[in-house]
Design a protein around this motif. Structure first.
Motif, PDB file in Angstrom:
ATOM      1  N   ALA A 184      28.166  55.609  45.053  1.00  0.00           N
ATOM      2  CA  ALA A 184      27.169  55.244  44.045  1.00  0.00           C
ATOM      3  C   ALA A 184      27.298  53.789  43.625  1.00  0.00           C
ATOM      4  CB  ALA A 184      27.309  56.154  42.821  1.00  0.00           C
ATOM      5  N   TRP A 185      28.508  53.230  43.748  1.00  0.00           N
ATOM      6  CA  TRP A 185      28.736  51.804  43.490  1.00  0.00           C
ATOM      7  C   TRP A 185      29.758  51.308  44.514  1.00  0.00           C
ATOM      8  CZ3 TRP A 185      29.892  55.535  39.679  1.00  0.00           C
ATOM      9  CH2 TRP A 185      31.243  55.884  39.569  1.00  0.00           C
ATOM     10  N   PRO A 186      29.887  50.008  44.699  1.00  0.00           N
ATOM     11  CA  PRO A 186      30.814  49.489  45.714  1.00  0.00           C
ATOM     12  C   PRO A 186      32.242  49.959  45.459  1.00  0.00           C
ATOM     13  CG  PRO A 186      29.361  47.746  44.937  1.00  0.00           C
ATOM     14  CD  PRO A 186      29.131  48.925  44.034  1.00  0.00           C
ATOM     15  N   GLY A 187      32.909  50.422  46.503  1.00  0.00           N
ATOM     16  CA  GLY A 187      34.282  50.881  46.353  1.00  0.00           C
ATOM     17  C   GLY A 187      35.267  49.750  46.196  1.00  0.00           C
ATOM     18  N   THR A 188      34.902  48.561  46.716  1.00  0.00           N
ATOM     19  CA  THR A 188      35.802  47.409  46.669  1.00  0.00           C
ATOM     20  C   THR A 188      35.031  46.177  46.218  1.00  0.00           C
ATOM     21  OG1 THR A 188      37.064  48.342  48.522  1.00  0.00           O
ATOM     22  CG2 THR A 188      37.479  46.042  47.972  1.00  0.00           C
ATOM     23  N   PRO A 189      34.924  45.938  44.901  1.00  0.00           N
ATOM     24  CA  PRO A 189      34.273  44.704  44.444  1.00  0.00           C
ATOM     25  C   PRO A 189      35.025  43.479  44.961  1.00  0.00           C
ATOM     26  CG  PRO A 189      35.392  45.829  42.628  1.00  0.00           C
ATOM     27  CD  PRO A 189      35.410  46.764  43.783  1.00  0.00           C
ATOM     28  N   THR A 190      34.265  42.507  45.456  1.00  0.00           N
ATOM     29  CA  THR A 190      34.865  41.368  46.169  1.00  0.00           C
ATOM     30  C   THR A 190      34.242  40.059  45.705  1.00  0.00           C
ATOM     31  OG1 THR A 190      35.211  42.771  48.118  1.00  0.00           O
ATOM     32  CG2 THR A 190      35.325  40.402  48.457  1.00  0.00           C
ATOM     33  N   TYR A 191      35.095  39.024  45.624  1.00  0.00           N
ATOM     34  CA  TYR A 191      34.618  37.667  45.332  1.00  0.00           C
ATOM     35  C   TYR A 191      35.313  36.707  46.293  1.00  0.00           C
ATOM     36  CZ  TYR A 191      34.209  33.138  42.978  1.00  0.00           C
ATOM     37  OH  TYR A 191      33.975  31.809  42.691  1.00  0.00           O
ATOM     38  N   GLU A 192      34.528  35.951  47.062  1.00  0.00           N
ATOM     39  CA  GLU A 192      35.076  34.970  47.994  1.00  0.00           C
ATOM     40  C   GLU A 192      34.710  33.577  47.501  1.00  0.00           C
ATOM     41  OE1 GLU A 192      33.840  35.818  51.975  1.00  0.00           O
ATOM     42  OE2 GLU A 192      34.642  37.874  51.942  1.00  0.00           O
ATOM     43  N   PRO A 193      35.647  32.866  46.861  1.00  0.00           N
ATOM     44  CA  PRO A 193      35.342  31.560  46.267  1.00  0.00           C
ATOM     45  C   PRO A 193      35.052  30.493  47.330  1.00  0.00           C
ATOM     46  CG  PRO A 193      37.691  32.037  46.114  1.00  0.00           C
ATOM     47  CD  PRO A 193      37.039  33.279  46.621  1.00  0.00           C
ATOM     48  N   ASP A 194      34.123  29.636  47.023  1.00  0.00           N
ATOM     49  CA  ASP A 194      33.789  28.465  47.855  1.00  0.00           C
ATOM     50  C   ASP A 194      33.159  27.459  46.900  1.00  0.00           C
ATOM     51  OD1 ASP A 194      33.085  26.621  49.724  1.00  0.00           O
ATOM     52  OD2 ASP A 194      31.689  27.889  50.829  1.00  0.00           O
ATOM     53  N   LEU A 195      34.022  26.718  46.195  1.00  0.00           N
ATOM     54  CA  LEU A 195      33.598  25.959  45.027  1.00  0.00           C
ATOM     55  C   LEU A 195      33.384  24.483  45.337  1.00  0.00           C
ATOM     56  CD1 LEU A 195      36.198  27.538  42.563  1.00  0.00           C
ATOM     57  CD2 LEU A 195      33.861  28.305  43.016  1.00  0.00           C
ATOM     58  N   GLY A 196      32.203  23.998  45.007  1.00  0.00           N
ATOM     59  CA  GLY A 196      31.921  22.572  45.056  1.00  0.00           C
ATOM     60  C   GLY A 196      31.790  22.017  46.458  1.00  0.00           C
ATOM     61  N   ALA A 197      31.586  20.702  46.498  1.00  0.00           N
ATOM     62  CA  ALA A 197      31.394  20.021  47.773  1.00  0.00           C
ATOM     63  C   ALA A 197      32.667  20.029  48.621  1.00  0.00           C
ATOM     64  CB  ALA A 197      30.945  18.578  47.525  1.00  0.00           C
ATOM     65  N   GLN A 198      33.822  20.177  47.964  1.00  0.00           N
ATOM     66  CA  GLN A 198      35.087  20.189  48.705  1.00  0.00           C
ATOM     67  C   GLN A 198      35.466  21.588  49.204  1.00  0.00           C
ATOM     68  OE1 GLN A 198      38.315  18.243  46.657  1.00  0.00           O
ATOM     69  NE2 GLN A 198      36.995  16.639  45.839  1.00  0.00           N
ATOM     70  N   HIS A 199      34.597  22.561  48.925  1.00  0.00           N
ATOM     71  CA  HIS A 199      34.838  23.947  49.360  1.00  0.00           C
ATOM     72  C   HIS A 199      36.216  24.434  48.895  1.00  0.00           C
ATOM     73  CE1 HIS A 199      31.208  23.797  51.778  1.00  0.00           C
ATOM     74  NE2 HIS A 199      31.637  22.665  52.319  1.00  0.00           N
ATOM     75  N   ILE A 200      36.463  24.271  47.609  1.00  0.00           N
ATOM     76  CA  ILE A 200      37.749  24.650  47.022  1.00  0.00           C
ATOM     77  C   ILE A 200      37.959  26.163  47.156  1.00  0.00           C
ATOM     78  CG2 ILE A 200      39.102  24.707  44.873  1.00  0.00           C
ATOM     79  CD1 ILE A 200      37.514  22.199  44.027  1.00  0.00           C
ATOM     80  N   LEU A 201      39.152  26.532  47.607  1.00  0.00           N
ATOM     81  CA  LEU A 201      39.590  27.917  47.780  1.00  0.00           C
ATOM     82  C   LEU A 201      38.800  28.679  48.851  1.00  0.00           C
ATOM     83  CD1 LEU A 201      40.421  29.215  44.175  1.00  0.00           C
ATOM     84  CD2 LEU A 201      41.993  28.548  45.979  1.00  0.00           C
ATOM     85  N   LYS A 202      38.060  27.969  49.699  1.00  0.00           N
ATOM     86  CA  LYS A 202      37.388  28.659  50.802  1.00  0.00           C
ATOM     87  C   LYS A 202      38.451  29.233  51.738  1.00  0.00           C
ATOM     88  CE  LYS A 202      33.853  28.208  54.394  1.00  0.00           C
ATOM     89  NZ  LYS A 202      33.205  29.454  54.001  1.00  0.00           N
ATOM     90  N   GLY A 203      38.236  30.442  52.161  1.00  0.00           N
ATOM     91  CA  GLY A 203      39.235  31.161  52.955  1.00  0.00           C
ATOM     92  C   GLY A 203      39.985  32.185  52.135  1.00  0.00           C
ATOM     93  N   ALA A 204      39.924  32.036  50.793  1.00  0.00           N
ATOM     94  CA  ALA A 204      40.560  33.008  49.900  1.00  0.00           C
ATOM     95  C   ALA A 204      39.592  34.143  49.606  1.00  0.00           C
ATOM     96  CB  ALA A 204      40.989  32.325  48.607  1.00  0.00           C
TER      97      ALA A 204
END
Length: 726
Positions: A184-204
């Motif tokens: 009924a709702w997602p079993g695994t809520p997920t957030y994949e950060p990709d912040l700003g022009a420098q793509h901060i924390l991309k891959g996390a």
């Protein structure tokens, strides 16, 4: 010092080894054996089942008339065998998948049976010296807590309602949350950060497998251990993975052991390619460090054990009821029978490609018994000092595998099939050590309440037989249910030689194959369209299975096994496969493995128990975050109880621990229903229409977070609500 007097006098002959007690214990052995496989493969750790089984037994047997404390003890003794056998199985035998072999039900069943029986048989001569003669020195904390539950229940205490509450609410929650059920709702809520022009924390990635079983496990192990586990997850998913992406995103070629450039990898691919080898190295190092720390205890256990066995062998006095063990002849002839069973199995059902002759098979069978006796003795004493959860069983298994693989290396047996033979030996030893630890706890419970050891030992043997039936089935079902067929087209000349890649003719594909492409669009295919390729230690393909299409002349599909995926990571089994591969093939990404080793050394120097950190570093952060949430609830409950002037820790029979046990059982039982449905769909290609339609406001990540928070609040509420004493 006054002589110890059990709760039930030796002269008091109450109902004990009854038919209803054995049947109920067998039922619990099947249920908790399956639940332990489900939770252990996903969370990487297991929780003792003796307390919830005891509580449920007290309540259920009361419905059918008056029950005795000795009957309830037989129920928990029989049922707890399923949990301990399952723990040993999931820590080792899934390594067969990582070594490139299929899970055979017959192999799992026999090794679980042999290891389980060894764990019980070798505890028969050790019981008097460990449980009786060292009663004051060896506490056996889980066994003592279980005795407290049984005694309180016999005096009129009622705890079952709290377990049933956890079962009910946790079951309803899982029914709606599980991806294989209503979803009924997602079993695994997920957030994949990709912040700003420098793509901060991309891959996390930050995700949470919002299940009741993880919440319950986190509550029981407490905030400190769950915090260390989560710290390992943070280090891997929020430090190492974005670091790998930061330095590797500009490269246009793959970095070993990867087969595609880092820039094209998702967080899950970064985890499976680079973090898992590091995590395996970390877990191996932590297991060996734990084993080294316990060497004085091991030496003391062996010397004390052999000396006291000689003394006890000279006694011929007739035993009273509470000192009546199975005779030594059962141990001797039982051990001979198990050697014969192992020999026959290895001789007539060898791992394909490992026929080594009768003499070598006999040596392997004897090796199982020798290592089994050594580590049963060690494990039984260690759990008496520090409890089952802290026993270094994985370290003992690593030592067994290293010795076995070293012998194979000297003999020149380095083909992949010999790795499967090594895990066959190591698996039986691990199961024996795991079961002996829980057997010791059960015998301690029996000693405290005044049970008959002989009847407990028979009940344990029955429990082993029954629980092994379901364990292999559950393991295979999870592997099928969580498997994926992902489109991964690449050119391939099947007629050219490819080192480490072979055609597998006996692979068991489902009747209809659902292949998911990069846009998550599924198309159905027939298994007749493909040839199965098995890659082990290849420089061209990541280890695993692939589907080659003769029509296109390409590899079209990557067949990802369910065990080893994020949904069933099986970290200990991955570690065992890594150890064996490291010795036999010597083709590991040693740079990554050694990084994990030195991370563990740094953690040890900080004064932190590295095994918990290492397991957390290997697991998906979705698992470790959910477990940490349970630990946070425990922290808040302890603070609230302390502020209210109540007991800060009521031990294993606290209301929160009982409710959490219900959550674990509910998540496992209902989750297994989803696994069965998914396995049916995978095998037949028929869809079972049970999922809710996607309602925008309901099927959102925010809803998943709110519902998990509500479940956590229920745990907080019922953990603070006192138990009824009568």
């Amino acid at each position: 010092m006054p002589e110890f007097q059990p709760y039930v006098s030796p002269a008091d002959k109450r109902p004990e080894f009854t038919l209803r007690a054995i049947l109920l214990g067998c039922f619990f052995g099947i249920v908790f054996g399956a639940v332990t496989v489900y939770v252990g493969l996903r969370a990487g750790l297991t929780v003792a089942a003796s307390i919830p089984i005891s509580v449920l037994s007290i309540s259920i047997l009361r419905v059918f008339g008056k029950s005795s404390i000795l009957e309830n003890n037989i129920v928990q003794t029989t049922g707890n065998a399923g949990q301990s056998i399952a723990s040993g199985v999931i820590f080792t035998l899934p390594a067969l998948i990582f070594l490139g072999f299929d899970l055979e039900y017959s192999r799992i069943f026999l090794l679980a049976l042999v290891g389980g029986w060894l764990g019980v048989l070798f505890m028969i001569p050790l019981r008097r010296q460990l449980i009786v003669e060292e009663h004051g020195a060896l506490a056996y904390p889980e066994g003592t807590a279980c005795a407290d539950v049984l005694i309180a229940g016999d005096r009129g205490g009622s705890f079952a309602s709290r377990v049933f509450l956890g079962l009910g609410l946790g079951g309803i929650y899982t029914l709606f949350q599980n991806d294989n059920l209503f979803s009924a709702w997602p079993g695994t809520p997920t957030y994949e950060p990709d912040l700003g022009a420098q793509h901060i924390l991309k891959g996390a990635a930050i995700k949470c497998d919002a299940t009741p079983e993880y919440l319950g496990v986190g509550y029981i192990i407490g905030p400190k251990v769950s915090g260390v586990i989560f710290a390992g997850g943070v280090f891997s998913w929020l430090v190492l993975m974005p670091l790998i992406h930061f330095f590797g995103s500009g490269l246009d070629h793959p970095i070993y052991p990867g087969t595609i450039p880092i820039s094209g990898m998702s967080p899950s691919q970064l985890w499976s390619t680079y973090i898992r080898p590091m995590g395996a190295g970390a877990v191996a190092a932590a297991g060996l460090i734990t084993l080294v720390k316990t060497i004085p205890t091991i030496v003391g256990a062996l010397t004390s054990g052999f000396s006291k066995m000689r003394k006890s062998g000279a006694s011929t006095a007739k035993a009273i009821r509470t000192e009546d063990d199975l005779p030594m002849s059962v141990v001797i002839f039982g051990s001979i029978a198990l050697v014969a069973i192992m020999f026959i199995f290895l001789q007539f059902r060898p791992v394909p490609g490992t026929y080594v002759g009768p003499l070598a098979n006999l040596a392997a069978s004897l090796l199982v018994v020798v290592f089994g006796f050594l580590f049963v003795t060690v494990s039984s004493r260690i759990v008496g000092l520090i409890g089952s959860s802290a026993s270094p069983v994985s370290g003992m298994t690593i030592a067994t595998l290293m010795a076995t693989a070293a012998i194979f290396l000297l003999k020149g047996w380095t083909a992949p099939a010999y790795g499967a033979l090594a895990i066959t030996i190591g698996g039986a030893v691990c199961i024996a050590a795991s079961n002996s630890g829980d057997t010791s706890q059960d015998l301690k419970t029996g000693y405290l309440i005044g049970a008959t050891p002989r009847l407990q030992q028979i009940a344990l043997m029955i429990g082993v037989c029954v629980s092994t039936v379901i364990i292999g089935f559950t393991l295979s079902a999870m592997n099928i249910a969580f498997q994926q067929f992902r489109a991964a087209p690449q050119a391939w000349d099947i007629n050219a030689p490819h080192s480490g890649v072979t055609v597998q003719k006996d692979a068991k594909l489902p009747e209809k194959i659902s292949v998911v492409d990069a846009n998550k669009v599924a198309t159905m295919h027939s298994p007749s369209e493909y040839v199965v390729l098995n890659a082990i230690g290849s420089s061209e393909l990541e280890s695993g299975k692939y589907l080659y299409s003769p029509a296109s002349g390409k590899i079209e599909v990557q067949w990802t096994q369910g065990i080893g995926s994020e949904r069933a990571a099986a970290p200990q089994a991955r570690l065992m496969a890594t150890v064996i591969n490291g010795i036999l093939s010597q083709r590991l990404p040693w740079g990554l493995v050694l990084m994990g080793v030195f991370v563990v050394i740094a953690v040890e120097l900080l004064g932190i128990r590295s095994l918990s950190f290492a397991v957390g570093a290997y697991l998906s952060i979705g698992t470790t975050l959910a477990i940490f949430c349970g630990g946070v609830v425990r922290l808040l409950v302890d603070a609230a109880l302390k502020k209210a002037g109540q007991a800060e820790d009521e031990g294993e029979i606290s209301p929160g621990a009982l409710y959490a046990s219900g959550l674990i059982a509910a998540g496992g039982i209902v989750g297994l229903i989803g696994v069965a449905i998914q396995a049916y769909e995978q095998l037949t290609g028929n869809h079972v229409p049970i999922q809710f339609p996607e309602i925008p406001y309901l099927h959102s990540q925010g809803t998943a977070v709110v519902m998990f928070a509500a479940l956590a609040f229920s745990l907080y509420y019922f953990a603070r609500k006192p138990l009824k004493k009568s």
